[in-house]
Write a protein that holds these residues in place. Structure first.
Motif, PDB file in Angstrom:
ATOM      1  N   UNK A 100       0.952  -1.246   0.153  1.00 30.49           N
ATOM      2  CA  UNK A 100       0.153   0.190  -0.055  1.00 30.49           C
ATOM      3  C   UNK A 100       0.906   1.164   0.025  1.00 30.49           C
ATOM      4  N   UNK A 101       1.652   1.369  -1.016  1.00 30.45           N
ATOM      5  CA  UNK A 101       2.728   2.523  -1.051  1.00 30.45           C
ATOM      6  C   UNK A 101       2.760   2.821  -2.561  1.00 30.45           C
ATOM      7  N   UNK A 102       2.932   4.184  -2.743  1.00 34.94           N
ATOM      8  CA  UNK A 102       2.989   5.059  -4.104  1.00 34.94           C
ATOM      9  C   UNK A 102       4.221   4.574  -4.751  1.00 34.94           C
ATOM     10  N   UNK A 103       4.440   4.561  -5.847  1.00 36.15           N
ATOM     11  CA  UNK A 103       5.430   4.256  -6.947  1.00 36.15           C
ATOM     12  C   UNK A 103       6.447   4.997  -6.194  1.00 36.15           C
ATOM     13  N   UNK A 104       6.686   6.195  -5.802  1.00 38.19           N
ATOM     14  CA  UNK A 104       7.607   6.875  -5.596  1.00 38.19           C
ATOM     15  C   UNK A 104       8.353   6.286  -3.980  1.00 38.19           C
ATOM     16  N   UNK A 105       7.213   6.085  -3.107  1.00 38.39           N
ATOM     17  CA  UNK A 105       7.809   5.319  -2.036  1.00 38.39           C
ATOM     18  C   UNK A 105       8.500   3.970  -2.182  1.00 38.39           C
ATOM     19  N   UNK A 106       8.013   3.064  -3.136  1.00 36.52           N
ATOM     20  CA  UNK A 106       8.653   1.783  -3.566  1.00 36.52           C
ATOM     21  C   UNK A 106      10.063   2.240  -4.060  1.00 36.52           C
ATOM     22  N   UNK A 107      10.036   3.176  -5.124  1.00 32.86           N
ATOM     23  CA  UNK A 107      11.474   3.423  -5.674  1.00 32.86           C
ATOM     24  C   UNK A 107      12.456   3.824  -4.718  1.00 32.86           C
ATOM     25  N   UNK A 108      11.993   4.659  -3.545  1.00 35.20           N
ATOM     26  CA  UNK A 108      12.837   4.968  -2.572  1.00 35.20           C
ATOM     27  C   UNK A 108      13.326   4.203  -1.659  1.00 35.20           C
ATOM     28  N   UNK A 109      12.396   3.408  -1.216  1.00 39.91           N
ATOM     29  CA  UNK A 109      12.664   2.137  -0.156  1.00 39.91           C
ATOM     30  C   UNK A 109      13.628   1.168  -1.054  1.00 39.91           C
ATOM     31  N   UNK A 110      13.305   0.926  -2.422  1.00 43.46           N
ATOM     32  CA  UNK A 110      14.167  -0.211  -3.126  1.00 43.46           C
ATOM     33  C   UNK A 110      15.488   0.526  -3.137  1.00 43.46           C
ATOM     34  N   UNK A 111      15.804   1.730  -3.403  1.00 45.93           N
ATOM     35  CA  UNK A 111      17.000   2.439  -3.604  1.00 45.93           C
ATOM     36  C   UNK A 111      17.711   2.343  -2.332  1.00 45.93           C
ATOM     37  N   UNK A 112      17.155   2.640  -1.243  1.00 43.45           N
ATOM     38  CA  UNK A 112      18.008   2.700   0.112  1.00 43.45           C
ATOM     39  C   UNK A 112      18.308   1.123   0.604  1.00 43.45           C
ATOM     40  N   UNK A 113      17.596   0.205   0.138  1.00 42.98           N
ATOM     41  CA  UNK A 113      17.808  -1.312   0.248  1.00 42.98           C
ATOM     42  C   UNK A 113      18.871  -1.747  -0.557  1.00 42.98           C
TER      43      UNK A 113
END
Length: 78
Positions: free
Chosen positions: A41-54
Protein backbone atom coordinates in the motif's frame (compact mmCIF):
# COMPACT_ATOMS: atom_id res chain seq x y z
CA UNK A 1 41.93 8.23 6.85
CA UNK A 2 38.65 7.00 8.32
CA UNK A 3 36.58 9.48 6.30
CA UNK A 4 38.45 8.44 3.15
CA UNK A 5 37.55 4.79 3.79
CA UNK A 6 33.97 5.79 4.41
CA UNK A 7 33.88 7.45 0.98
CA UNK A 8 35.48 4.34 -0.58
CA UNK A 9 32.43 2.46 0.68
CA UNK A 10 29.56 4.91 0.19
CA UNK A 11 30.29 6.49 -3.17
CA UNK A 12 30.68 3.30 -5.28
CA UNK A 13 27.72 1.72 -3.50
CA UNK A 14 25.62 4.80 -4.29
CA UNK A 15 26.44 4.42 -7.98
CA UNK A 16 25.67 0.69 -7.90
CA UNK A 17 22.35 1.34 -6.13
CA UNK A 18 21.38 3.83 -8.83
CA UNK A 19 22.27 1.37 -11.55
CA UNK A 20 20.33 -1.43 -9.86
CA UNK A 21 17.34 0.87 -9.45
CA UNK A 22 17.31 1.60 -13.18
CA UNK A 23 17.80 -2.02 -14.18
CA UNK A 24 15.20 -3.50 -11.83
CA UNK A 25 12.46 -0.98 -12.46
CA UNK A 26 13.00 -1.02 -16.20
CA UNK A 27 11.43 -4.49 -16.09
CA UNK A 28 9.27 -4.41 -12.93
CA UNK A 29 6.29 -2.17 -12.25
CA UNK A 30 6.44 -1.19 -8.57
CA UNK A 31 2.66 -1.44 -8.23
CA UNK A 32 2.79 -5.13 -9.25
CA UNK A 33 5.01 -6.05 -6.29
CA UNK A 34 3.60 -8.11 -3.43
CA UNK A 35 4.90 -8.77 0.08
CA UNK A 36 3.88 -12.14 1.56
CA UNK A 37 0.97 -12.34 -0.88
CA UNK A 38 -0.37 -8.88 -0.08
CA UNK A 39 -0.23 -5.72 -2.18
CA UNK A 40 2.09 -2.99 -1.01
CA UNK A 41 0.00 0.00 0.00
CA UNK A 42 2.67 2.46 -1.12
CA UNK A 43 3.01 4.89 -3.99
CA UNK A 44 5.43 4.24 -6.84
CA UNK A 45 7.75 6.94 -5.52
CA UNK A 46 7.80 5.35 -2.05
CA UNK A 47 8.64 1.94 -3.50
CA UNK A 48 11.39 3.48 -5.65
CA UNK A 49 12.84 5.21 -2.59
CA UNK A 50 12.70 2.15 -0.33
CA UNK A 51 14.22 -0.04 -3.03
CA UNK A 52 17.03 2.46 -3.63
CA UNK A 53 17.95 2.54 0.05
CA UNK A 54 17.78 -1.26 0.25
CA UNK A 55 20.06 -1.56 -2.79
CA UNK A 56 22.38 1.08 -1.34
CA UNK A 57 22.57 -0.69 2.01
CA UNK A 58 23.38 -4.04 0.41
CA UNK A 59 26.00 -2.47 -1.84
CA UNK A 60 27.56 -0.66 1.16
CA UNK A 61 27.71 -3.95 3.02
CA UNK A 62 29.45 -5.56 0.06
CA UNK A 63 31.90 -2.67 -0.39
CA UNK A 64 32.66 -2.55 3.33
CA UNK A 65 33.31 -6.27 3.46
CA UNK A 66 35.62 -6.03 0.44
CA UNK A 67 37.54 -3.19 2.07
CA UNK A 68 37.77 -5.08 5.35
CA UNK A 69 39.04 -8.24 3.66
CA UNK A 70 41.70 -6.20 1.85
CA UNK A 71 43.20 -4.86 5.09
CA UNK A 72 46.53 -6.29 6.22
CA UNK A 73 46.33 -8.55 9.28
CA UNK A 74 48.41 -6.15 11.37
CA UNK A 75 45.77 -3.44 10.96
CA UNK A 76 42.84 -5.76 11.62
CA UNK A 77 44.36 -7.17 14.84
CA UNK A 78 45.24 -3.73 16.20
Amino acid sequence: MRSQRWMWITWPSFLVAGLLEVLVFAFVDPLDLHWFGRDLDLTRQAIYSLAFFAFWGLAMLSSGLSLFLGLPSTEVNR
